[in-house]
Design a protein around this motif. Structure first.
Motif, mmCIF file in Angstrom:
data_model
loop_
_atom_site.group_PDB
_atom_site.id
_atom_site.type_symbol
_atom_site.label_atom_id
_atom_site.label_comp_id
_atom_site.label_asym_id
_atom_site.label_seq_id
_atom_site.Cartn_x
_atom_site.Cartn_y
_atom_site.Cartn_z
ATOM 1 N N LYS A 442 41.252 40.444 46.820
ATOM 2 C CA LYS A 442 40.193 40.898 47.727
ATOM 3 C C LYS A 442 39.316 39.723 48.131
ATOM 4 C CE LYS A 442 39.995 45.621 45.910
ATOM 5 N NZ LYS A 442 39.153 46.635 45.223
ATOM 6 N N ASN A 479 42.473 35.276 52.219
ATOM 7 C CA ASN A 479 42.370 35.620 50.794
ATOM 8 C C ASN A 479 43.734 35.562 50.098
ATOM 9 O OD1 ASN A 479 39.548 36.108 50.321
ATOM 10 N ND2 ASN A 479 39.754 37.914 51.652
ATOM 11 N N GLY A 517 43.282 44.335 41.130
ATOM 12 C CA GLY A 517 43.495 44.239 42.572
ATOM 13 C C GLY A 517 44.248 43.006 43.022
#
Length: 747
Positions: A442, A479, A517
């Motif tokens: 993220k 990212n 994540g």
């Protein structure tokens, strides 16, 4: 019955009859189909298999992350600067001067970006004798090979000024250029020479130019039409250059074979005293039907590749399936029309020094008559000897070792870059083909992710999976981070695979896996090979089961004999097993490897066994269906089973031999290529077809059928409800002195 009055039924007979009566319409429809297929396909363009669709698993996930992020990875290049002896190391001024000259020369070309010095990146070997200058090629990585030549020339100029050092470039772009220069023309010559070779053999077989041109013309028009269809279909199922080459091979083989079967039968009937119309209709009902049964069986076998889940295999399977279907349709439609149009002119262009070989009644082969006499006299001995020999040949296949071939295995010493590849791997194990960890988070710059990346980098080395250096390249806007990990084992696939497993199973879970994540699939050459092997092994059982079960059902319905269906499968499996044994003996164990230029390979390329099974299982049905159809035809005419076997084998021997010689010659051309994977494919296919057309069809099949006797035609009552795909065969040919001249055969 006059000149062959007979009621025949079946798709092939009806198609042949219609084409003979509407010959110009049949030819026109075929030409229109070929032109439209090629025109529409060219206009649509071909969509090729995308790298992200090649594999499933982690390799696919990594490619998907890169695609979704819109990151275009450049083609990375490496320049090895290495002392030729122990007198120079990276700390010496001459070595430093050479590094500076290389960096300046590469930057000066304007083709490179992010050029790094080994003194900054610490890419210096432990002994200090080797260092790596690294950079990326500007522009699209897919076309980098077309732009790398100025860089290669600049590096070569620096080499001239530093004789005590070895200065060499390696990377995706430079390898692509060398490959294209060395083997691009090689492939084209092989493909282009296949047609003249086939034509030359057909000239010898028929002794007439027109008769020899017909099979080649049919095969080439089928290939051209399929090329167009590939363009159309590629928008649903992407295609590839490999699929195109396989399609050409298969299309030429079956296209020539089908036409050969048909033309030989038509000739045989005319020589037996029938008029042209009767001969053509009987050929349609008999050889035409065998072509349809064979073609459908080959299509089913090719469809097995669709069950692999591998994009490249799916493309090859679909392309092969289409060309077989097109060649099959052409053989039973436009070919009868052309033969009807040509009539006796099919014998035009006779070659003076190629006279028709003397033939015994009904076109029986003298050689195979002599062989069959011995086989049928002692069928049990023949089965034991032939089957024993084939099992002995197949025995090495038990220890088959498959792997994706490394650069040195694939090309040996035929490419200069192979030596560079080995030297880089020796000095920097795994450095030429590092694992690539694609990290998606993220926030790639969050403290947790940065710490996990640092931990992964340290743990990769401390775990023994890598000797370093481990490089990290951040793409902040997306990212995403790329982590490049040289694997311990280098070009040794087995050792490198163990290092990969350590990264995936131990290092990643303990570091990046702890951050919520974060995705971190590991890709690269070794990972791709590992994932490919896993997926291929997982598809072996369903592919084998699909091909064998459907081939069995087709044989059962086409011959209405449980025995024939079972023996068909067993004999085909024996033929494939023998081909596997030859491959392992030559390419893995090195027995006779020098004869084909395959020394030191030591393994079979991963994709070949399954590919060969599908292709060979399909192609071997050509001969099997043709021979067994003729045996069954003779049996239904009232001959004893033994006489029917004798008649069926010796009357088909000539056409089967001619067809096999063409296939062997075409496949052998690919056995002469420098790439070991193509060489293995060519040798495997050629050996299998040769065995199939001689030992299997000429000895084992008749011997097994002779032992079984009337049990060959066993069809249980409970199976009688199954569809009947047989037909009423034409009657035994009669001499022209008895035949009523010009009496029609009703189709």
């Amino acid at each position: 019955m006059g000149n062959g009055d007979s009621r025949v039924r079946g798709l092939a007979a009806r198609a042949g009859g219609w084409s003979a009566r509407h010959r110009w319409a049949a030819v026109g429809i075929w030409v229109l189909f070929v032109v439209l297929a090629m025109g529409i396909g060219s206009a649509a363009g071909r969509v090729d298999v995308d790298e992200s669709d090649q594999l499933k698993g982690e390799t696919h996930t990594a490619a998907q992350i890169i695609d979704d992020a819109g990151i275009k990875e450049p083609a990375s290049e490496t320049i090895l600067i290495q002392s030729k002896d122990a007198s120079l190391t990276s700390t010496d001024s001459e070595f430093r001067t050479a590094v500076t000259a290389v960096v300046k020369a590469v930057e000066g070309t304007g083709k490179a970006t992010d050029v790094t010095s080994p003194y900054d990146t610490k890419t210096i070997s432990k002994d200090g004798r080797s260092a790596l200058v690294q950079f990326d090629m500007r522009g699209d990585s897919d076309t980098a090979g077309d732009r790398v030549e100025p860089v290669l020339n600049a590096v070569a100029e620096v080499q001239k000024d530093h004789g005590s050092l070895r200065i060499e470039e390696i990377g995706g772009a430079s390898m692509a250029k060398q490959y294209k220069d060395a083997f691009g023309d090689d492939f084209k010559k092989a493909e282009y020479s296949a047609v003249p070779v086939a034509l030359g053999i057909l000239l010898i077989a028929f002794g007439a130019l027109v008769a020899a041109l017909l099979p080649v013309a049919l095969a080439m028009t089928a290939i051209i039409a399929t090329m167009g269809l590939m363009g159309i279909v590629s928008h649903i199922q992407p295609m590839s250059d490999t699929a195109n080459s396989v399609m050409l091979l298969v299309g030429l083989a079956v296209g020539v074979d089908y036409c050969l079967f048909y033309l030989r039968r038509e000739r045989e009937e005319r020589e037996a005293g029938r008029d042209a119309g009767a001969a053509l209709r009987i050929a349609a009902a008999t050889s035409g039907r065998a072509i349809i049964v064979s073609g459908v069986t080959v299509c089913v076998a090719m469809a097995g590749m669709l069950f692999t889940g591998l994009a490249e295999f799916e493309a090859m399977g679909l392309a092969s399936l289409m060309v077989v279907a097109v060649a099959m349709v052409g053989s039973v439609t436009v070919l009868p029309a052309l033969l009807s149009l040509l009539g006796e002119r099919v014998e035009k262009g006779r070659i003076p020094f190629l006279r028709r070989r003397s033939r015994r009644g009904n076109g029986e082969s003298r050689f195979w008559t002599a062989v069959l006499k011995g086989v049928l006299a002692k069928p049990l001995v023949s089965v034991l000897v032939a089957a024993g020999a084939l099992l002995a040949i197949a025995a090495p296949a038990v220890g088959m070792k498959t792997e994706n071939l490394t650069l040195d295995q694939e090309f040996g010493n035929s490419l200069p870059i192979v030596g560079t590849y080995n030297r880089v791997n020796d000095a920097f194990p795994g450095g030429s083909e590092p694992a690539e960890v694609v990290v998606k988070a993220k926030d790639i710059n969050s403290p947790e992710v940065k710490q996990a990346l640092a931990d992964f980098k340290a743990e990769a080395v401390s775990s023994g999976a890598s000797l370093g250096p481990v490089d990290i390249k951040l793409h902040d806007a997306q990212n995403v981070a790329f982590v490049y990990v040289p694997l311990v084992g280098g070009s040794d696939q087995d050792k490198a695979a163990k290092s990969l497993e350590t990264l995936r199973d131990d290092v990643r879970p303990a570091t990046l896996g702890k951050v919520e994540g974060v995705q971190a699939p590991i890709t690269g050459q070794v990972a791709g090979s590992h994932d490919f092997n896993d997926q291929l092994l997982g598809s072996v059982v369903p592919v084998f089961a699909f091909v064998v079960v459907f081939a069995f059902l087709l044989m059962l319905l086409s011959f209405r004999s449980l025995t024939v269906a079972i023996t068909s499968i067993v004999l085909n499996l024996l033929s494939v097993g023998a081909a596997y044994g030859i491959l392992v003996a030559v390419f893995q164990h090195g027995w006779g490897a020098s004869l084909v230029g395959a020394e030191g390979v030591g393994a079979i390329v991963t994709w070949l066994p399954l590919f060969l099974f599908v292709i060979l299982f399909g192609l071997s049905m050509d001969y099997h269906v043709f021979v067994v159809s003729r045996i069954r035809e003779a049996r239904l005419r009232g001959r004893t089973t033994r006489d029917a076997i004798q008649h069926g084998v010796v009357t088909t021997a000539g056409v089967v031999t001619s067809a096999a010689i063409i296939m062997v010659a075409v496949f052998a051309i690919f056995g002469t290529l420098s790439m070991q994977s193509m060489k293995q494919m060519g040798v495997g296919l050629a050996a299998a077809v040769l065995i199939d057309a001689t030992v299997i069809r000429g000895v084992l099949l008749p011997a097994v059928m002779a032992l079984l006797g009337e049990r060959n035609w066993y069809f249980p009552k409970w199976l009688h409800r199954l569809p009947d795909l047989t037909h009423d065969e034409a009657p035994e040919p009669v001499p022209s002195s008895v035949a009523g001249e010009g009496e029609p055969v009703r189709v």
